[in-house]
Design a protein around this motif. Structure first.
Motif, PDB file in Angstrom:
ATOM      1  N   GLN A   5      42.816  34.398  38.536  1.00 42.87           N
ATOM      2  CA  GLN A   5      43.851  34.858  37.620  1.00 42.87           C
ATOM      3  C   GLN A   5      45.160  34.155  37.956  1.00 42.87           C
ATOM      4  N   GLY A  37      47.331  42.271  33.039  1.00 46.96           N
ATOM      5  CA  GLY A  37      47.181  41.910  31.637  1.00 46.96           C
ATOM      6  C   GLY A  37      48.521  41.652  30.979  1.00 46.96           C
ATOM      7  N   GLU A  88      46.511  29.951  29.422  1.00 46.54           N
ATOM      8  CA  GLU A  88      45.612  30.613  30.375  1.00 46.54           C
ATOM      9  C   GLU A  88      46.378  31.390  31.447  1.00 46.54           C
ATOM     10  N   ASP A  90      47.180  35.137  32.740  1.00 45.61           N
ATOM     11  CA  ASP A  90      46.473  36.409  32.674  1.00 45.61           C
ATOM     12  C   ASP A  90      47.379  37.628  32.737  1.00 45.61           C
ATOM     13  N   ASN A  91      48.454  37.530  33.510  1.00 44.01           N
ATOM     14  CA  ASN A  91      49.245  38.715  33.823  1.00 44.01           C
ATOM     15  C   ASN A  91      50.730  38.451  33.605  1.00 44.01           C
ATOM     16  N   ARG A 127      39.340  35.672  37.673  1.00 40.02           N
ATOM     17  CA  ARG A 127      39.457  35.964  36.247  1.00 40.02           C
ATOM     18  C   ARG A 127      38.108  36.465  35.742  1.00 40.02           C
ATOM     19  N   TYR A 129      35.835  37.004  32.693  1.00 41.18           N
ATOM     20  CA  TYR A 129      35.613  36.646  31.292  1.00 41.18           C
ATOM     21  C   TYR A 129      34.622  37.614  30.654  1.00 41.18           C
ATOM     22  N   PRO A 276      39.780  37.690  28.723  1.00 40.54           N
ATOM     23  CA  PRO A 276      39.478  36.349  28.210  1.00 40.54           C
ATOM     24  C   PRO A 276      38.037  36.264  27.714  1.00 40.54           C
TER      25      PRO A 276
END
Length: 466
Positions: A5, A37, A88, A90-91, A127, A129, A276
């Motif tokens: 991540q 997130g 890309e 994530d957070n 991460r 998926y 994702p």
């Protein structure tokens, strides 16, 4: 090799006007911890309420995607979310001091430039998926909308739009991997038709609109008087129609820019799934409402699969903690109202019980004798008796106590329980037992299928002296 991540290195801000509200707002992207997130925080409101970027929080899709939670809303989130997915990231915690994200130039590129300027930080967590397991379809026949998500070990998009317009005609756009987003899709601006623009103006929308941040497709004859009115709305000396049918002779960044922007919107809206995606998304004539409905379908599948993963399958032949005779030494129930045959596990916080459902059950005599089904209320009773063992295990003389129901909430019956089934219940304490009151979450399983679930509140009371 697992992908880690990532978040951004430092806060970074952008400012601009909301497309529909016309309100100026500053938006700040902040680093966030693992598994955080995407969340928005309305820093202009009391208590600074946080809104999760979650498809379950979508409240409007009329001219963009609006999410609402904790009494606060954020509108037009799709371009921002598309930028985060495209990079890309994530957070991120996104601070916003207004009701709508800035429209900027109508694309995701200004957000990407800001995020890239902040830099990235890889985090320790992997991460996670969601791999599309099989073809997932969504359609709206009346609007000729068709979408499908197909298995693929990447994130590929194909989008087709067809507006029955001589100006646009049919257009296609695609990317074969998410790493192409920045170059091929991010700069593509939002668009609308002239007849939509006039309707939006009449309804006091697009207060922040400008022909610099939206492509206006002229889909009907327009005279100089109408052009003058539009020029006044957009604070321009004059507005013209280019030969290709675009207002103000704006130069398209790609010949199929509208189709590419629709693809951008889809990526942003599907970010609301919350994880994702690995798969190939194909869409014909998508829009925000359809994107959100499609995202809800994918999220429902994710929730279903995750719930299965977290369900432990118990061996009904394992040595029990208590057999039927021992259970009757604890519970005051007796046949035919004793609905637990074994206790398979028992700790201070959870209990697992078993009920063998046979054709000899007395309730089958009257409950659909030709097609016997165990009544749902008796499934809840059996669950409660299992939970009663857990609660009574907290006193030294359980035979002198009763367990009384106080509340049943969120009971759901997900499948039939039939003769021959082995019904296994698990009850977990949701909080420590206080003043003899226990709150439990219970599920009932047949094999690996959850057939019933409920939240129970019970109280143990002494009914005779030891």
């Amino acid at each position: 090799m697992n992908v880690k991540q990532r978040t951004i290195k430092a806060p970074v801000s952008v400012s601009g006007t909301g497309l529909h509200t016309g309100e100026h707002a500053t938006m700040t992207f902040n680093p966030a911890p693992e598994n955080h997130g995407y969340k928005f925080r309305r820093v202009d409101l009391p208590g600074k309420p946080v809104i999760d970027a979650d498809v379950d929080n979508v409240t409007d899709t009329s001219r963009g995607t609006t999410i609402t939670q904790n009494g606060a809303s954020v509108s037009t989130v799709e371009h921002v979310l598309a930028a985060l997915v495209g990079m890309e990231v994530d957070n991120v915690l996104i601070d916003l001091d207004g009701p709508e994200t800035p429209i900027m130039d109508g694309s995701s590129m200004p957000f990407i430039q800001a995020i890239e300027g902040a830099g990235f930080v890889d985090q320790d967590a992997d991460r996670e998926y969601y791999h599309i397991p099989y073809n997932i379809h969504y359609s709206e026949p009346d609007r000729k909308v068709d979408m499908v998500a197909m298995p693929l070990d990447d994130y590929r998009f194909t989008c087709m739009v067809d507006y029955n317009s001589p100006v646009l005609g049919s257009q296609h756009a695609s990317i074969s991997t998410i790493s192409e987003f920045e170059k091929e899709i991010a700069s593509c601006r939002t668009f609308c038709f002239l007849h939509e623009l006039e309707m939006l103006i009449q309804h006091d929308l697009i207060k922040g609109g400008d022909i610099n941040n939206a492509i206006v497709v002229v889909d009907k004859p327009i005279d100089s008087e109408e052009l003058a009115k539009l020029a006044k709305v957009f604070n321009r000396k004059e507005i013209n129609v280019a030969p290709q049918g675009i207002l103000n002779n704006i130069e398209l960044r790609h010949q199929n820019e509208p189709a590419r922007h629709k693809l951008l919107d889809m990526i942003g809206d599907l970010a609301l799934v919350g994880v994702p995606i690995r798969g190939h998304i194909m869409a014909a004539r998508p829009g925000h409402a359809a994107n959100v409905a499609f995202a809800k379908r994918i999220k429902a599948l994710i929730k279903k699969e995750r719930s299965r993963k977290h369900v432990k399958v118990y061996d009904p032949n394992m040595k029990p903690v208590y057999d039927t005779v021992q259970i009757m030494n604890i519970l005051p129930h007796r046949p035919p109202m004793l609905l637990v045959d074994k206790i398979l596990e028992l700790t201070k916080t959870h209990v697992v019980g078993l009920k063998s459902v046979t054709m000899n059950e007395p309730f089958f005599v009257g409950h659909f004798p030709g097609a016997p089904v165990m009544p749902g209320v008796l499934q809840i009773e059996a669950m409660a008796q299992t939970g009663g063992i857990l609660v009574l295990n907290t006193v030294p003389d359980p035979e002198n106590y009763l367990t009384l129901f106080l509340k049943i909430e969120n009971a759901r019956f997900k499948d039939k329980v039939l003769p021959g089934d082995t019904l296994i219940f698990r009850c977990d304490l949701q909080a420590p037992i206080r003043r003899g009151i226990a709150q439990m979450k219970g599920i009932g399983m047949v094999g690996d299928r959850v057939v019933v679930e409920a939240e129970l509140m019970a109280q143990i009371v002494k009914y005779k002296e030891s």
